[in-house]
Design a protein around this motif. Structure first.
Motif, PDB file in Angstrom:
ATOM      1  N   ASN A 106       0.813  -1.223   0.000  1.00 48.53           N
ATOM      2  CA  ASN A 106       0.000   0.000   0.000  1.00 48.53           C
ATOM      3  C   ASN A 106       0.847   1.274   0.000  1.00 48.53           C
ATOM      4  OD1 ASN A 106       0.846   0.442   2.691  1.00 48.53           O
ATOM      5  ND2 ASN A 106      -0.953  -0.604   3.520  1.00 48.53           N
ATOM      6  N   LYS A 109       0.279   5.549  -2.135  1.00 46.83           N
ATOM      7  CA  LYS A 109      -0.682   6.594  -1.782  1.00 46.83           C
ATOM      8  C   LYS A 109      -0.451   7.879  -2.572  1.00 46.83           C
ATOM      9  CE  LYS A 109      -2.620   9.024   2.213  1.00 46.83           C
ATOM     10  NZ  LYS A 109      -2.551   9.195   3.699  1.00 46.83           N
ATOM     11  N   GLU A 113      -3.004   9.675  -5.303  1.00 52.17           N
ATOM     12  CA  GLU A 113      -3.426  11.067  -5.168  1.00 52.17           C
ATOM     13  C   GLU A 113      -3.147  11.843  -6.455  1.00 52.17           C
ATOM     14  OE1 GLU A 113      -1.247  12.372  -1.772  1.00 52.17           O
ATOM     15  OE2 GLU A 113      -2.706  11.575  -0.324  1.00 52.17           O
ATOM     16  N   VAL A 144      -5.577   2.199  -2.685  1.00 46.03           N
ATOM     17  CA  VAL A 144      -4.131   2.394  -2.743  1.00 46.03           C
ATOM     18  C   VAL A 144      -3.415   1.068  -3.013  1.00 46.03           C
ATOM     19  CG1 VAL A 144      -3.758   2.062  -0.266  1.00 46.03           C
ATOM     20  CG2 VAL A 144      -2.204   3.541  -1.542  1.00 46.03           C
ATOM     21  N   TRP A 149      -1.260   1.518  -8.942  1.00 47.17           N
ATOM     22  CA  TRP A 149      -0.445   2.431  -8.138  1.00 47.17           C
ATOM     23  C   TRP A 149       0.886   1.803  -7.753  1.00 47.17           C
ATOM     24  CZ3 TRP A 149      -2.857   6.075  -9.955  1.00 47.17           C
ATOM     25  CH2 TRP A 149      -4.247   6.109 -10.009  1.00 47.17           C
TER      26      TRP A 149
END
Length: 533
Positions: A106, A109, A113, A144, A149
């Motif tokens: 994770n 982040k 964003e 996330v 990501w």
């Protein structure tokens, strides 16, 4: 005929030898286990070494064939069921350019964003990107922990590594590549990237989503069906695996696709619950459903005609493993009486957990007032929060270790109930729930789940091997033993039925409200306690 299915989990692989015959149940002949490492990093990263997956696959195959005496030439095919939404980046030779990034990773982040949470927003996401992603794929990379990501994190933080990337694969697709030299990805793995177009007649990676999210389409492999032969075992791979060169390799699928198949939950409307390291609630649906607020999506599964409405829990059985290792096990006598009484890792796990279940069997519903929240590594559904954590609520001076361990099982089941309730806002779930995974081995867990849900729970033979059974089942389709996924239900009979006990269900219904409030009232505090740079 004989086939081998590899169940590639979070912490180990199980190599299963099956016998397939038309009109007969799928028969497990033998299985072998091997473990590998899971690296949890301080920055939110969770990684694994793909070479360890392959070595575990080679080791278990060799031991299995030697133990059973089955000639390698009689193996008609191999396939996979594996953890999903990892990012395995490989070069032109199929070699990993870095460790694989687990589904639990994770650390992206900042990338989420930048990629999704800027500009005009609704529900915290860029309106245009949200709407176009949902229209094209029926989902959006709103977590996330989603693979996009991770990919973007490597692109930004490891540019020299990223420059060597040839293809982006998932776990079992890497193993297919290692065995065959082919860069392919099954449809369910492709969908799990959330870059996939699910619209009829347009199925495949979406150029629009890739452009919108900054993904190089050259990194994406060819797409095939779970039951397709992806290639054949190469001479080099055959030498390492101990199999015959030319053995057919079927693509197989991810655990979210194949565990339901292995549990026999393949008909439209069938609901199954899985409790392994992670957990989930899944219902077979004819049309896609999406609830962004609850993080519930309809994912592509093994059956090309249907979807699986899916709600994931990051840590399920992992919570009981944590409790085993950290909550007063000496009080239960495990270390003193049982620690050295096992011959191999599988029997050891069964005996340890069987002993735990025996010691906590007299704890009443509600664990004498103790509640546990199973968010040991954050949570996805029905709320997305990487900062959420587990807790014990309402401990008293009289609380015992058995109370706490019993509460751990109840907490996992209460969360699954929360997911089931959230799913029912959008689709009808079945009154009878098929239960699979290691959690379904324990009668106590099955009874607690039935009581918490207030529904009948059914189990099948070897529920801990449901993923491997699912991989064998799609091979049965690929080898023309059966004609379709729908026929699999007849090959996987029920062996256990658990009816809810009304007096216990009433207790859990009252506790359920308190359980939900534990997150709502502590959300801000989780963020304060678990800030990451």
């Amino acid at each position: 005929m004989y086939v081998i299915a590899y169940d590639v989990g979070t912490t180990g692989v199980k190599c299963c030898l099956f016998s397939l015959s038309a009109g007969q149940r799928i028969k497990l002949v033998a299985g072998e286990l091997a473990d590998y490492d899971l690296y949890v990093l301080e920055n939110g990263g969770v990684e694994q070494d793909p070479y360890q997956w392959w070595q575990a696959m080679c080791d278990t195959t060799g031991v299995l064939l030697k133990r059973t005496g089955i000639p390698k030439e009689e193996i008609r095919g191999i396939s996979f069921c594996a953890q999903m939404q990892a990012v395995v980046l490989v070069d032109q030779d199929g070699q990993p350019v870095r460790n694989a990034m687990s589904y639990m990773d994770n650390r992206g982040k900042k990338q989420m964003e930048q990629g999704l949470q800027r500009g005009l927003k609704v529900m915290g996401m860029n309106v245009r990107k949200l709407l176009r992603s949902v229209m094209i794929s029926g989902a959006v990379s709103a977590s996330v922990k989603d693979p996009l990501w991770k990919y973007k994190w490597v692109q930004e933080n490891e540019p020299e590594v990223f420059a060597r990337v040839h293809k982006w694969l998932d776990v079992k697709d890497y193993l297919v590549c290692r065995a065959t030299g082919s860069f392919v990805m099954s449809r369910d793995s492709a969908f799990a990237t959330l870059l996939y177009d699910t619209r009829r007649g347009r199925e495949g990676f979406s150029r629009e989503i890739c452009s919108m999210m900054g993904v190089d389409m050259a990194h994406l492999p060819e797409i095939c069906e779970c039951s397709d032969q992806a290639g054949a075992v190469t001479e080099k791979a055959a030498e390492e695996l101990g199999l015959a060169a030319g053995t057919p390799v079927f693509s197989g699928g991810g655990d979210a696709s194949l565990i339901g198949v292995g549990a026999g939950a393949v008909a439209a409307g069938a609901t199954h619950i899985y409790m392994g390291t992670s957990g989930w609630v899944s219902t077979v649906v004819e049309k896609q459903r999406l609830d962004v607020s609850s993080m519930i999506a309809s994912i592509v599964g093994a059956d090309p005609k249907r979807f699986n409405c899916f709600a994931e829990l990051e840590t399920a059985g992992k919570c009981l493993e944590w409790a085993r290792d950290h909550i007063g096990l000496d009080e239960l006598g495990i270390f003193k009486e049982k620690k050295f009484a096992y011959e191999d890792s599988e029997s050891r796990q069964k005996n340890i957990y069987g002993y735990i279940m025996e010691k906590i069997s007299d704890v009443p519903a509600g664990s004498n007032g103790v509640l546990f929240t199973p968010w040991l590594h954050g949570n996805r559904c029905p709320f997305e929060d990487p900062d959420a954590r587990g807790m014990f609520f309402n401990l008293g001076i009289e609380t015992t270790a058995p109370d706490m361990i019993h509460a751990v099982i109840e907490g996992v089941c209460l969360h699954l109930k929360w997911q089931l309730r959230a799913m029912e806002k959008h689709t009808k779930t079945s009154e009878t729930i098929r239960f699979a995974g290691g959690g379904a081995l324990a009668q106590l867990t099955c009874r607690i789940l039935a009581d918490v849900l207030g529904r009948r729970v059914e189990t099948v033979d070897n529920p801990q091997n449901a993923g491997a059974v699912g991989a064998a089942a799609v091979m049965a389709v690929g080898l023309n033993v059966i004609s379709s996924i729908e026929e699999i239900e007849q090959m996987i009979p029920v062996n256990g039925v658990y009816e809810p006990r009304p007096e216990n269900t009433a207790v859990y219904e009252e506790l359920f409200e308190v359980f939900q409030e534990l997150y709502k009232k502590n959300r801000r505090n989780f963020g304060r306690m678990n800030k990451r740079s």
